[in-house]
Design a protein around this motif. Structure first.
Motif, PDB file in Angstrom:
ATOM      1  N   ASP A 188       0.853  -1.193   0.000  1.00 50.36           N
ATOM      2  CA  ASP A 188       0.000   0.000   0.000  1.00 50.36           C
ATOM      3  C   ASP A 188       0.886   1.239   0.000  1.00 50.36           C
ATOM      4  O   ASP A 188       1.153   1.826   1.050  1.00 50.36           O
ATOM      5  N   PRO A 189       1.348   1.658  -1.178  1.00 49.56           N
ATOM      6  CA  PRO A 189       2.267   2.801  -1.260  1.00 49.56           C
ATOM      7  C   PRO A 189       1.658   4.133  -0.849  1.00 49.56           C
ATOM      8  O   PRO A 189       2.389   5.118  -0.725  1.00 49.56           O
ATOM      9  N   GLU A 190       0.340   4.173  -0.635  1.00 47.49           N
ATOM     10  CA  GLU A 190      -0.294   5.428  -0.258  1.00 47.49           C
ATOM     11  C   GLU A 190      -0.519   5.557   1.248  1.00 47.49           C
ATOM     12  O   GLU A 190      -1.069   6.554   1.718  1.00 47.49           O
ATOM     13  N   GLN A 191      -0.080   4.558   2.017  1.00 48.52           N
ATOM     14  CA  GLN A 191      -0.277   4.613   3.460  1.00 48.52           C
ATOM     15  C   GLN A 191       0.691   5.591   4.113  1.00 48.52           C
ATOM     16  O   GLN A 191       1.692   5.999   3.527  1.00 48.52           O
ATOM     17  N   ASN A 192       0.396   5.949   5.339  1.00 45.58           N
ATOM     18  CA  ASN A 192       1.227   6.889   6.090  1.00 45.58           C
ATOM     19  C   ASN A 192       2.113   6.153   7.083  1.00 45.58           C
ATOM     20  O   ASN A 192       1.680   5.201   7.736  1.00 45.58           O
ATOM     21  N   PHE A 193       3.358   6.568   7.188  1.00 50.68           N
ATOM     22  CA  PHE A 193       4.293   6.036   8.179  1.00 50.68           C
ATOM     23  C   PHE A 193       4.698   7.170   9.116  1.00 50.68           C
ATOM     24  O   PHE A 193       4.874   8.317   8.681  1.00 50.68           O
ATOM     25  N   THR A 194       4.892   6.842  10.383  1.00 52.78           N
ATOM     26  CA  THR A 194       5.408   7.814  11.345  1.00 52.78           C
ATOM     27  C   THR A 194       6.909   7.608  11.507  1.00 52.78           C
ATOM     28  O   THR A 194       7.422   6.512  11.258  1.00 52.78           O
ATOM     29  N   PRO A 195       7.627   8.634  11.937  1.00 55.72           N
ATOM     30  CA  PRO A 195       9.066   8.466  12.166  1.00 55.72           C
ATOM     31  C   PRO A 195       9.370   7.321  13.129  1.00 55.72           C
ATOM     32  O   PRO A 195      10.329   6.563  12.922  1.00 55.72           O
ATOM     33  N   ARG A 196       8.584   7.159  14.171  1.00 56.69           N
ATOM     34  CA  ARG A 196       8.849   6.091  15.137  1.00 56.69           C
ATOM     35  C   ARG A 196       8.667   4.717  14.504  1.00 56.69           C
ATOM     36  O   ARG A 196       9.429   3.791  14.786  1.00 56.69           O
ATOM     37  N   GLN A 197       7.689   4.574  13.622  1.00 57.48           N
ATOM     38  CA  GLN A 197       7.526   3.301  12.925  1.00 57.48           C
ATOM     39  C   GLN A 197       8.758   2.984  12.085  1.00 57.48           C
ATOM     40  O   GLN A 197       9.219   1.832  12.043  1.00 57.48           O
ATOM     41  N   LEU A 198       9.296   3.987  11.425  1.00 53.57           N
ATOM     42  CA  LEU A 198      10.485   3.783  10.606  1.00 53.57           C
ATOM     43  C   LEU A 198      11.672   3.354  11.463  1.00 53.57           C
ATOM     44  O   LEU A 198      12.424   2.442  11.096  1.00 53.57           O
ATOM     45  N   LEU A 199      11.812   3.978  12.613  1.00 51.76           N
ATOM     46  CA  LEU A 199      12.917   3.610  13.510  1.00 51.76           C
ATOM     47  C   LEU A 199      12.748   2.200  14.040  1.00 51.76           C
ATOM     48  O   LEU A 199      13.737   1.476  14.235  1.00 51.76           O
ATOM     49  N   ASP A 200      11.528   1.788  14.265  1.00 51.11           N
ATOM     50  CA  ASP A 200      11.290   0.422  14.759  1.00 51.11           C
ATOM     51  C   ASP A 200      11.800  -0.611  13.756  1.00 51.11           C
ATOM     52  O   ASP A 200      12.348  -1.642  14.148  1.00 51.11           O
ATOM     53  N   TYR A 201      11.624  -0.335  12.463  1.00 52.58           N
ATOM     54  CA  TYR A 201      12.147  -1.258  11.450  1.00 52.58           C
ATOM     55  C   TYR A 201      13.675  -1.315  11.513  1.00 52.58           C
ATOM     56  O   TYR A 201      14.275  -2.371  11.308  1.00 52.58           O
ATOM     57  N   ALA A 202      14.304  -0.181  11.769  1.00 52.25           N
ATOM     58  CA  ALA A 202      15.765  -0.141  11.821  1.00 52.25           C
ATOM     59  C   ALA A 202      16.309  -0.805  13.078  1.00 52.25           C
ATOM     60  O   ALA A 202      17.271  -1.584  13.030  1.00 52.25           O
ATOM     61  N   PHE A 203      15.676  -0.526  14.216  1.00 50.84           N
ATOM     62  CA  PHE A 203      16.253  -0.932  15.489  1.00 50.84           C
ATOM     63  C   PHE A 203      16.062  -2.405  15.813  1.00 50.84           C
ATOM     64  O   PHE A 203      16.639  -2.911  16.768  1.00 50.84           O
ATOM     65  N   LYS A 204      15.272  -3.121  15.015  1.00 49.02           N
ATOM     66  CA  LYS A 204      15.165  -4.566  15.243  1.00 49.02           C
ATOM     67  C   LYS A 204      16.385  -5.300  14.682  1.00 49.02           C
ATOM     68  O   LYS A 204      16.574  -6.482  14.931  1.00 49.02           O
ATOM     69  N   HIS A 205      17.226  -4.568  13.952  1.00 43.91           N
ATOM     70  CA  HIS A 205      18.455  -5.132  13.398  1.00 43.91           C
ATOM     71  C   HIS A 205      19.651  -4.745  14.271  1.00 43.91           C
ATOM     72  O   HIS A 205      19.672  -3.659  14.850  1.00 43.91           O
ATOM     73  N   PRO A 206      20.645  -5.602  14.357  1.00 39.42           N
ATOM     74  CA  PRO A 206      21.854  -5.228  15.105  1.00 39.42           C
ATOM     75  C   PRO A 206      22.587  -4.097  14.404  1.00 39.42           C
ATOM     76  O   PRO A 206      22.437  -3.891  13.188  1.00 39.42           O
ATOM     77  N   VAL A 207      23.371  -3.346  15.176  1.00 35.30           N
ATOM     78  CA  VAL A 207      24.172  -2.287  14.571  1.00 35.30           C
ATOM     79  C   VAL A 207      25.189  -2.914  13.627  1.00 35.30           C
ATOM     80  O   VAL A 207      25.621  -4.055  13.805  1.00 35.30           O
ATOM     81  N   GLN A 208      25.556  -2.153  12.592  1.00 33.76           N
ATOM     82  CA  GLN A 208      26.447  -2.670  11.560  1.00 33.76           C
ATOM     83  C   GLN A 208      27.926  -2.641  11.966  1.00 33.76           C
ATOM     84  O   GLN A 208      28.699  -3.505  11.570  1.00 33.76           O
ATOM     85  N   PHE A 209      28.293  -1.621  12.752  1.00 38.85           N
ATOM     86  CA  PHE A 209      29.688  -1.439  13.144  1.00 38.85           C
ATOM     87  C   PHE A 209      29.734  -0.369  14.227  1.00 38.85           C
ATOM     88  O   PHE A 209      28.750   0.352  14.448  1.00 38.85           O
ATOM     89  N   PRO A 210      30.853  -0.237  14.940  1.00 37.87           N
ATOM     90  CA  PRO A 210      30.958   0.782  15.992  1.00 37.87           C
ATOM     91  C   PRO A 210      30.832   2.189  15.408  1.00 37.87           C
ATOM     92  O   PRO A 210      31.239   2.432  14.260  1.00 37.87           O
ATOM     93  N   PRO A 211      30.280   3.124  16.159  1.00 38.19           N
ATOM     94  CA  PRO A 211      30.112   4.493  15.666  1.00 38.19           C
ATOM     95  C   PRO A 211      31.423   5.078  15.144  1.00 38.19           C
ATOM     96  O   PRO A 211      32.467   4.985  15.791  1.00 38.19           O
ATOM     97  N   GLY A 212      31.350   5.651  13.961  1.00 38.06           N
ATOM     98  CA  GLY A 212      32.505   6.313  13.372  1.00 38.06           C
ATOM     99  C   GLY A 212      33.460   5.425  12.626  1.00 38.06           C
ATOM    100  O   GLY A 212      34.411   5.914  12.010  1.00 38.06           O
TER     101      GLY A 212
END
Length: 415
Positions: A188-212
């Motif tokens: 459904d490309p016309e649906q609305n996403f909130t910033p927090r929903q977007l972050l939830d998709y990201a944060f369920k994954h482990p970090v890729q590498f140490p900061p910097g």
């Protein structure tokens, strides 16, 4: 080039060179499984100082040069089957070249025109980071503060700085590469996403590498920076950008939409990033999923003006602009990424790609030259962003010493 993406499934599009750089889908080919990658020393940022206008290496845009440009653009169009493209070149004392090719609407066959609005994808990042850097100038935030001070629940939030987020060195997973997110958006490309929903998709994954530790283009970084701007100002991001960035920059045809609506007149956009894999009209897809990373809309003349303002620091103090232009390496020699901005073979700016559209507004300080390329598709050609191919064709003619993106295109199927 890793900045262009706001692509979905085709995330491995050779970042820094093949897609000129940055759009919301953010090419992260090796994005998976990097959580255990060993820490490495981050390279020292390289200052990029715009030099005065010398006109060096930039030809007069005579009818003969225009004819060569026409032929080159048409050749790329034949290869890529892009529906429509607009190309603009301007340099003091050298004249200008502004021309449209193809159609803005495949159904009506209405031609491309120079006054059409388009979605600008990751060029949005330049506006979000500018709003952030204005807060730095106002002493309301510091670039080396941790994101955890402003947004709770961020993995490594006590260690990842605002500078690392703006410079794409956070190590946070790019939400727009998450399989569940892609399925939901395509359903459904016309649906609305909130910033927090977007972050939830990201944060369920482990970090890729140490900061910097390294450069890795991630739309997640910009969602977080957008939230920082909102928290510090107490206002919605679209209002802050409209009042503090667009108005003082004199951009009257650029908007940060809060719906799927496009200002008239506009070009229709076409993408194959669909559930069926077939090309569809994505003009009215809701850009909320890209938000601070890629939701904005603009036109040719505003992007021309913005490219120069962005590269020369028109809305920032010289000290903060200098910080913005300190780059660290991306993927290729001669290419670097600063704070929401890149330097590719001397061209300073950012590209943008979102389903249906691509833009490439960049500025070459040596000649005070501006190039803006607008497309109404993001469909790739042999693993490459079409905006990159047009940029390469144009700069091969007008700035052979600064060819964008300055690399041999990857062989088909190697990315």
């Amino acid at each position: 080039m890793k900045p262009t993406h706001i692509r979905l499934r085709r995330a491995c599009v050779a970042a820094a060179a093949a897609g000129v750089l940055v759009g919301p889908a953010a090419a992260v080919c090796a994005a998976h499984g990097a959580a255990t990658a060993p820490a490495v020393s981050a390279p020292s940022p390289t200052p990029v100082t715009p030099t005065p206008d010398t006109g060096a290496g930039f030809p007069r845009l005579t009818p003969a040069v225009a004819a060569r440009l026409d032929a080159a653009v048409r050749q790329v169009m034949r290869e890529t089957k892009v529906p429509g493209v607009t190309v603009g070149l301007w340099a003091p004392g050298k004249g200008s070249y502004v021309k449209t090719f193809g159609v803005a609407d495949k159904a009506t066959r209405a031609p491309m025109a120079t006054d059409l609005h388009v979605r600008i994808g990751s060029e949005t990042k330049t506006f979000t980071v500018t709003a952030l850097l204005q807060l730095v100038d106002q002493k309301k935030i510091g670039l080396d503060e941790p994101i955890g001070k402003y947004v709770k629940g961020v993995p490594n939030g006590d260690r990842i700085t605002l500078r690392q987020l703006a410079g794409m060195r956070s190590g946070l997973f790019n939400y727009s590469l998450d399989g569940d997110f892609i399925k939901k958006l395509q359903a459904d490309p016309e649906q609305n996403f909130t910033p927090r929903q977007l972050l939830d998709y990201a944060f369920k994954h482990p970090v890729q590498f140490p900061p910097g530790a390294r450069f890795d283009y991630s739309n997640t970084n910009l969602i977080l920076l957008g939230l920082v701007v909102e928290k510090v100002t107490g206002r919605p991001l679209h209002e802050v950008i409209t009042e503090k960035v667009l108005a003082p920059a004199g951009l009257r045809h650029t908007v940060f939409p809060t719906s799927a609506a496009l200002p008239d007149p506009y070009a229709h956009g076409y993408t194959d990033q669909t559930a069926s894999g077939k090309i569809e009209d994505s003009t009215h897809w809701n850009p909320s999923w890209a938000w601070a990373a890629g939701a904005m809309v603009s036109d040719l003349q505003d992007l021309r003006s913005w490219a120069r303002t962005l590269a020369t620091g028109g809305l920032l103090t010289p000290a903060t602009q200098a910080e913005r232009l300190k780059t660290t390496p991306m993927d290729l020699p001669g290419d670097g990424y600063g704070l929401g901005i890149f330097n590719v073979q001397g061209w300073i700016g950012h590209n943008g790609s979102i389903p249906g559209y691509e833009v490439l507004p960049v500025y070459l300080p040596q000649a005070q030259a501006t190039m803006v390329i607008l497309l109404n598709t993001d469909d790739q050609y042999e693993n490459q962003e079409p905006s990159t191919l047009f940029g390469q064709a144009v700069t091969s003619i007008v700035t052979p010493d600064h060819v964008y993106p300055g690399h041999e295109p990857p062989a088909p199927g190697t990315r």
